[in-house]
Design a protein around this motif. Structure first.
Motif, PDB file in Angstrom:
ATOM      1  N   ARG A  59      23.284  99.707  89.661  1.00  0.00           N
ATOM      2  CA  ARG A  59      24.270  99.254  90.640  1.00  0.00           C
ATOM      3  C   ARG A  59      25.685  99.543  90.136  1.00  0.00           C
ATOM      4  N   LEU A  75      31.443 108.704  95.555  1.00  0.00           N
ATOM      5  CA  LEU A  75      31.937 108.720  96.931  1.00  0.00           C
ATOM      6  C   LEU A  75      33.406 108.337  96.864  1.00  0.00           C
ATOM      7  N   LEU A 111      23.979 113.226 100.570  1.00  0.00           N
ATOM      8  CA  LEU A 111      24.712 111.969 100.495  1.00  0.00           C
ATOM      9  C   LEU A 111      25.713 111.862 101.639  1.00  0.00           C
ATOM     10  N   ARG A 159      23.959 110.699 104.593  1.00  0.00           N
ATOM     11  CA  ARG A 159      23.631 109.269 104.499  1.00  0.00           C
ATOM     12  C   ARG A 159      24.862 108.408 104.779  1.00  0.00           C
ATOM     13  N   VAL A 160      26.020 108.815 104.283  1.00  0.00           N
ATOM     14  CA  VAL A 160      27.260 108.085 104.532  1.00  0.00           C
ATOM     15  C   VAL A 160      27.532 108.008 106.032  1.00  0.00           C
ATOM     16  N   LEU A 202      25.097 105.580 107.684  1.00  0.00           N
ATOM     17  CA  LEU A 202      25.400 104.170 107.446  1.00  0.00           C
ATOM     18  C   LEU A 202      26.572 103.705 108.311  1.00  0.00           C
ATOM     19  N   ILE A 223      29.114 101.077 103.858  1.00  0.00           N
ATOM     20  CA  ILE A 223      28.656 101.989 102.793  1.00  0.00           C
ATOM     21  C   ILE A 223      28.285 101.254 101.512  1.00  0.00           C
ATOM     22  N   LEU A 250      25.157 101.887  99.138  1.00  0.00           N
ATOM     23  CA  LEU A 250      25.117 103.042  98.238  1.00  0.00           C
ATOM     24  C   LEU A 250      25.311 102.628  96.786  1.00  0.00           C
ATOM     25  N   ARG A 251      25.994 101.525  96.554  1.00  0.00           N
ATOM     26  CA  ARG A 251      26.218 101.077  95.178  1.00  0.00           C
ATOM     27  C   ARG A 251      24.897 100.801  94.475  1.00  0.00           C
ATOM     28  N   GLU A 279      22.259 102.363  94.899  1.00  0.00           N
ATOM     29  CA  GLU A 279      21.578 103.645  94.715  1.00  0.00           C
ATOM     30  C   GLU A 279      22.252 104.475  93.626  1.00  0.00           C
ATOM     31  N   VAL A 326      25.562 105.087  93.358  1.00  0.00           N
ATOM     32  CA  VAL A 326      26.754 105.805  93.817  1.00  0.00           C
ATOM     33  C   VAL A 326      27.989 104.973  93.486  1.00  0.00           C
ATOM     34  N   ILE A 333      31.644 104.076  94.147  1.00  0.00           N
ATOM     35  CA  ILE A 333      32.622 104.185  95.230  1.00  0.00           C
ATOM     36  C   ILE A 333      34.023 104.113  94.620  1.00  0.00           C
TER      37      ILE A 333
END
Length: 273
Positions: A13, A61, A106, A109-110, A113, A169, A172-173, A175, A177, A179
């Motif tokens: 995370r 991201l 990605l 996916r963004v 979402l 979004i 995504l954290r 997963e 990613v 931010i």
């Protein structure tokens, strides 16, 4: 059906971070605009970001204050080029490189979402990395080996809308990613060296830090009304460099954020909730 893993037990995370990207290519020049140490402390902060993370990110991201579109737009190019969207700097600053790969999956996916949350969203297949992306990240992640997707601001510059985009979004954290909201907590270059600016910048920064470090409901309400802050219009005659913070806050969870850097007139904030 397997049980959901508690967020605190998820080792991949990532946080959401609002960081200052400096002025133009300031970290790559022999001289700096302003006092000698104007950007040195910021550079040292950026150099510390990677080591502060819970694990190496699977992707980045990045929400840049230098990209606005009618709908939130994610960059879906596989090999984005650099956009040298600054002027009047030494020739070598237009030959900088930072060949981080894109991540079309990605980006998709963004967009998904955001649309799932009822927000306008689109993809761009030719958008490169503007200097709000490559300048700070060339310092923070010099190897350029982590896939990157950039996300535009919405032209409305509505703070509540950008907070909502952050909420959309936030998954995504979990997963892996990271931010990154790239902007400036104080962005009025015309008055940067005026004698009254330090005091006014501190007043705005004190308010902004108190807002960020509040629990999410209070934080969102305060940030949505940021124009009521002391010297708000002085700190941001136009708010595009503050809007990335709204996205980071929206993605930041319910716990208070934290100021993790304070330099000359500018701060960085991190959300681990």
């Amino acid at each position: 059906m397997s049980e959901a893993v508690p967020l605190s037990a998820n080792p991949q995370r990532q946080p959401a971070i609002f960081l200052p990207h400096g002025g133009g290519p300031c970290f790559f020049m022999d001289w700096t605009w302003g006092p000698a140490d104007t950007w040195h402390a910021t550079q040292r902060f950026l150099e510390s970001v990677a080591a502060s993370l819970p694990a190496p990110p699977k992707a980045l991201l990045v929400i840049s204050g230098h990209w606005e579109e009618p709908a939130f737009t994610a960059s879906a190019a596989a090999k984005p080029e650099l956009i040298f969207d600054y002027s009047g700097f030494p020739p070598h600053t237009y030959r900088l490189t930072w060949p981080a790969p894109g991540d079309p999956a990605l980006a998709e996916r963004v967009v998904g979402l955001l649309r799932k949350s009822g927000l306008p969203a689109a993809a761009s297949f030719n958008r490169g990395y503007d200097h709000g992306v490559f300048v700070p990240l060339k310092v923070a992640f010099p190897k350029a080996d982590i896939p990157v997707v950039t996300l535009s601001l919405n032209l409305s510059l509505d703070p509540a809308l950008h907070i909502a985009a952050g909420r959309a979004i936030a998954p995504l954290r979990d997963e892996g990613v990271l931010i990154i909201a790239s902007g400036m907590s104080f962005h009025n270059l015309r008055v940067y060296l005026h004698p009254e600016t330090p005091e006014r910048a501190r007043a705005f920064d004190t308010w902004l830090t108190a807002a960020v470090e509040s629990p999410a409901p209070e934080r969102d309400a305060s940030l949505s009304k940021w124009r009521e802050a002391p010297f708000a219009a002085y700190a941001h005659p136009r708010e595009e460099h503050l809007m990335p913070l709204m996205v980071a806050a929206g993605a930041g969870g319910v716990a208070p954020g934290k100021r993790v850097f304070s330099g000359a007139k500018i701060s960085a904030y991190r959300f681990d909730g």
